[in-house]
Design a protein around this motif. Structure first.
Motif, PDB file in Angstrom:
ATOM      1  N   PHE A  94       0.819  -1.206   0.000  1.00  0.00           N
ATOM      2  CA  PHE A  94       0.000   0.000   0.000  1.00  0.00           C
ATOM      3  C   PHE A  94       0.857   1.263   0.000  1.00  0.00           C
ATOM      4  CE2 PHE A  94      -2.575  -3.270   2.039  1.00  0.00           C
ATOM      5  CZ  PHE A  94      -3.725  -3.209   1.264  1.00  0.00           C
ATOM      6  N   ALA A  95       0.409   2.247  -0.775  1.00  0.00           N
ATOM      7  CA  ALA A  95       1.029   3.573  -0.765  1.00  0.00           C
ATOM      8  C   ALA A  95       0.339   4.413   0.303  1.00  0.00           C
ATOM      9  CB  ALA A  95       0.894   4.236  -2.133  1.00  0.00           C
ATOM     10  N   ALA A  96       1.129   5.097   1.126  1.00  0.00           N
ATOM     11  CA  ALA A  96       0.554   5.851   2.234  1.00  0.00           C
ATOM     12  C   ALA A  96       1.421   7.050   2.586  1.00  0.00           C
ATOM     13  CB  ALA A  96       0.390   4.950   3.456  1.00  0.00           C
ATOM     14  N   LYS A  97       0.788   7.981   3.317  1.00  0.00           N
ATOM     15  CA  LYS A  97       1.486   9.154   3.836  1.00  0.00           C
ATOM     16  C   LYS A  97       1.415   9.134   5.354  1.00  0.00           C
ATOM     17  CE  LYS A  97       0.519  12.055  -0.208  1.00  0.00           C
ATOM     18  NZ  LYS A  97      -0.075  13.316  -0.716  1.00  0.00           N
ATOM     19  N   ILE A  98       2.545   9.382   5.981  1.00  0.00           N
ATOM     20  CA  ILE A  98       2.638   9.387   7.435  1.00  0.00           C
ATOM     21  C   ILE A  98       2.839  10.809   7.928  1.00  0.00           C
ATOM     22  CG2 ILE A  98       4.164   8.754   9.346  1.00  0.00           C
ATOM     23  CD1 ILE A  98       4.582   6.084   7.971  1.00  0.00           C
ATOM     24  N   ASP A  99       2.099  11.161   8.965  1.00  0.00           N
ATOM     25  CA  ASP A  99       2.243  12.463   9.621  1.00  0.00           C
ATOM     26  C   ASP A  99       2.045  12.209  11.110  1.00  0.00           C
ATOM     27  OD1 ASP A  99       2.268  15.040  10.517  1.00  0.00           O
ATOM     28  OD2 ASP A  99       0.724  15.788   9.144  1.00  0.00           O
ATOM     29  N   GLY A 100       3.142  12.173  11.851  1.00  0.00           N
ATOM     30  CA  GLY A 100       3.006  11.810  13.246  1.00  0.00           C
ATOM     31  C   GLY A 100       4.202  12.200  14.075  1.00  0.00           C
ATOM     32  N   VAL A 101       4.351  11.504  15.212  1.00  0.00           N
ATOM     33  CA  VAL A 101       5.420  11.791  16.168  1.00  0.00           C
ATOM     34  C   VAL A 101       6.185  10.501  16.431  1.00  0.00           C
ATOM     35  CG1 VAL A 101       5.967  12.541  18.507  1.00  0.00           C
ATOM     36  CG2 VAL A 101       4.106  13.650  17.246  1.00  0.00           C
TER      37      VAL A 101
END
Length: 212
Positions: A94-101
């Motif tokens: 899967f292609a995904a975008k991560i935005d986190g800590v």
């Protein structure tokens, strides 16, 4: 008759001489052969900026959305965000975008990684590879324009997958800091294979930024 025998002798001598010759490729021919040799690193570099990154940026969804959909409706997640070049037991990627800590880090081993919280509960939701060694071939396997049958054999296919990891490490990952990562923000676009139940997804970035 004498003239005929002499001619035959010359022809025979020429044939014997040719039989003992070793034909050596010219420099131009050697360069052409080298240029036509399989070079997976160059193949990846040639498409990285023009095709790989734009494709993932367009195809990827927010990690929380992708992972939730995959858990509830794998077919829908696969159609929207996934790809599987070879059928059978191969997992969807899967292609995904991560935005986190970042909530944990392992930077002592060659297969370094950071664990990332994307929903604010201070628990790791995804593990992001930061190299230099990267397990798997998630980047290659996420691309619908990369075709297994375009390669001569399984060896070339494997080498090509490894070259994606080599490229992203040299272009991005080796420039990342290696200390004090826990608590810092992270944004990345990339891919991960569907994990086994209870396991953290193993995410390989194609773009990555670590904040303060």
């Amino acid at each position: 008759m004498v003239r005929f025998q002499a001619a035959c002798t010359v022809l025979l001598a020429g044939a014997l001489a040719l039989g003992g010759c070793k034909f050596v490729k010219t420099e131009d021919e050697q360069k052409q052969a080298a240029a036509g040799a399989f070079n997976p690193d160059k193949l990846v570099a040639d498409i990285w900026d023009a095709k790989v990154v734009p494709y993932l940026e367009q195809r990827a969804g927010p990690f929380r959305e992708v992972s939730a959909l995959a858990a509830n409706d794998l077919d829908a997640a696969a159609a929207r965000y996934g790809h599987k070049e070879k059928q059978g037991n191969a997992p969807w990627t899967f292609a995904a975008k991560i935005d986190g800590v970042i909530v944990a880090e392992e930077t002592k081993s060659r297969a370094a990684y950071v664990d990332v919280d994307v929903d604010g509960d201070r628990q790791a939701d995804v593990r992001v590879s930061i190299g230099p060694a990267i397990r798997g071939t998630a980047l290659r396997d996420s691309l619908d324009f990369v075709i297994f049958n375009d390669f001569k054999n399984q060896i070339e296919w494997a080498q090509y997958g490894k070259s994606f990891n080599t490229h992203v490490n040299g272009a991005l990952l080796e420039k990342l800091p290696r200390e004090g990562l826990t608590g810092r923000t992270i944004k990345a676009t990339g891919a991960y294979p569907l994990p086994a139940k209870g396991q953290l997804p193993q995410f390989v970035p194609a773009t990555i930024a670590v904040g303060g």
